[in-house]
Design a protein around this motif. Structure first.
Motif, PDB file in Angstrom:
ATOM      1  N   VAL A  59       1.635  -3.547   5.634  1.00 22.04           N
ATOM      2  CA  VAL A  59       0.570  -3.205   4.690  1.00 22.04           C
ATOM      3  C   VAL A  59       0.379  -1.689   4.654  1.00 22.04           C
ATOM      4  O   VAL A  59       0.237  -1.094   3.576  1.00 22.04           O
ATOM      5  N   GLY A  60       0.398  -1.050   5.814  1.00 19.58           N
ATOM      6  CA  GLY A  60       0.269   0.407   5.862  1.00 19.58           C
ATOM      7  C   GLY A  60       1.390   1.113   5.144  1.00 19.58           C
ATOM      8  O   GLY A  60       1.171   2.079   4.396  1.00 19.58           O
ATOM      9  N   LYS A  86       2.575   3.315  -2.264  1.00 19.28           N
ATOM     10  CA  LYS A  86       1.739   3.331  -3.469  1.00 19.28           C
ATOM     11  C   LYS A  86       1.228   4.745  -3.750  1.00 19.28           C
ATOM     12  O   LYS A  86       1.244   5.203  -4.901  1.00 19.28           O
ATOM     13  N   VAL A  87       0.795   5.449  -2.706  1.00 15.24           N
ATOM     14  CA  VAL A  87       0.305   6.818  -2.872  1.00 15.24           C
ATOM     15  C   VAL A  87       1.434   7.728  -3.347  1.00 15.24           C
ATOM     16  O   VAL A  87       1.254   8.541  -4.265  1.00 15.24           O
ATOM     17  N   SER A  99       2.201   7.178  -6.976  1.00 12.66           N
ATOM     18  CA  SER A  99       1.171   7.674  -7.893  1.00 12.66           C
ATOM     19  C   SER A  99       1.369   9.154  -8.199  1.00 12.66           C
ATOM     20  O   SER A  99       0.953   9.636  -9.247  1.00 12.66           O
ATOM     21  N   GLU A 153       0.918   0.790   1.377  1.00 16.07           N
ATOM     22  CA  GLU A 153      -0.120   1.705   0.884  1.00 16.07           C
ATOM     23  C   GLU A 153       0.421   3.125   0.785  1.00 16.07           C
ATOM     24  O   GLU A 153       0.130   3.841  -0.174  1.00 16.07           O
ATOM     25  N   ASP A 154       1.233   3.535   1.768  1.00 14.80           N
ATOM     26  CA  ASP A 154       1.849   4.865   1.713  1.00 14.80           C
ATOM     27  C   ASP A 154       2.782   4.986   0.515  1.00 14.80           C
ATOM     28  O   ASP A 154       2.806   6.012  -0.172  1.00 14.80           O
ATOM     29  N   GLN A 195      -6.970  12.580  -6.005  1.00 12.82           N
ATOM     30  CA  GLN A 195      -6.073  12.248  -4.908  1.00 12.82           C
ATOM     31  C   GLN A 195      -4.923  13.252  -4.826  1.00 12.82           C
ATOM     32  O   GLN A 195      -4.538  13.678  -3.748  1.00 12.82           O
TER      33      GLN A 195
END
Length: 96
Positions: free
Chosen positions: A8-9, A15-16, A19, A12-13, A32
């Motif tokens: 999950v971590g 995904k950032v 973006s 999320e990384d 962000q």
């Protein structure tokens, strides 16, 4: 931390990171990307000190990543004191 939390971590990384490859950003993305607060971005937008999209039919603010990068490299002064001074000047100008 278990394996599921690590996955999950990592997601999320990822995904950032993805973006930051967007060509057009909204206020959340820009906050962000630059590390500026959303309120500071709104102040800069109001004072026209940050390059924004110019579509009059869209109420939401959008920002071109290339223009933002150039603006950031231009070492803009967006200290709170500077923004307050610009805001006060704009108020005085609008009263006349």
């Amino acid at each position: 931390m278990n394996e599921q939390d690590q996955v999950v971590g990592l997601l999320e990384d990822i995904k950032v990171l993805l973006s930051h490859t967007k060509k057009v950003m909204n206020v959340d993305d820009l906050a962000q990307y630059t590390g500026l607060s959303k309120s500071k971005i709104y102040k800069l937008t109001h004072l026209k000190l940050i390059p924004t999209g110019n579509n009059p039919n869209i109420r939401q603010k959008f920002f071109d990543k290339d223009k933002i990068d150039a603006w950031l490299l231009g070492e803009p002064n967006f200290s709170d004191e500077f923004l307050e001074q610009q805001f006060n000047q704009k108020l005085l100008k609008n009263r006349k």
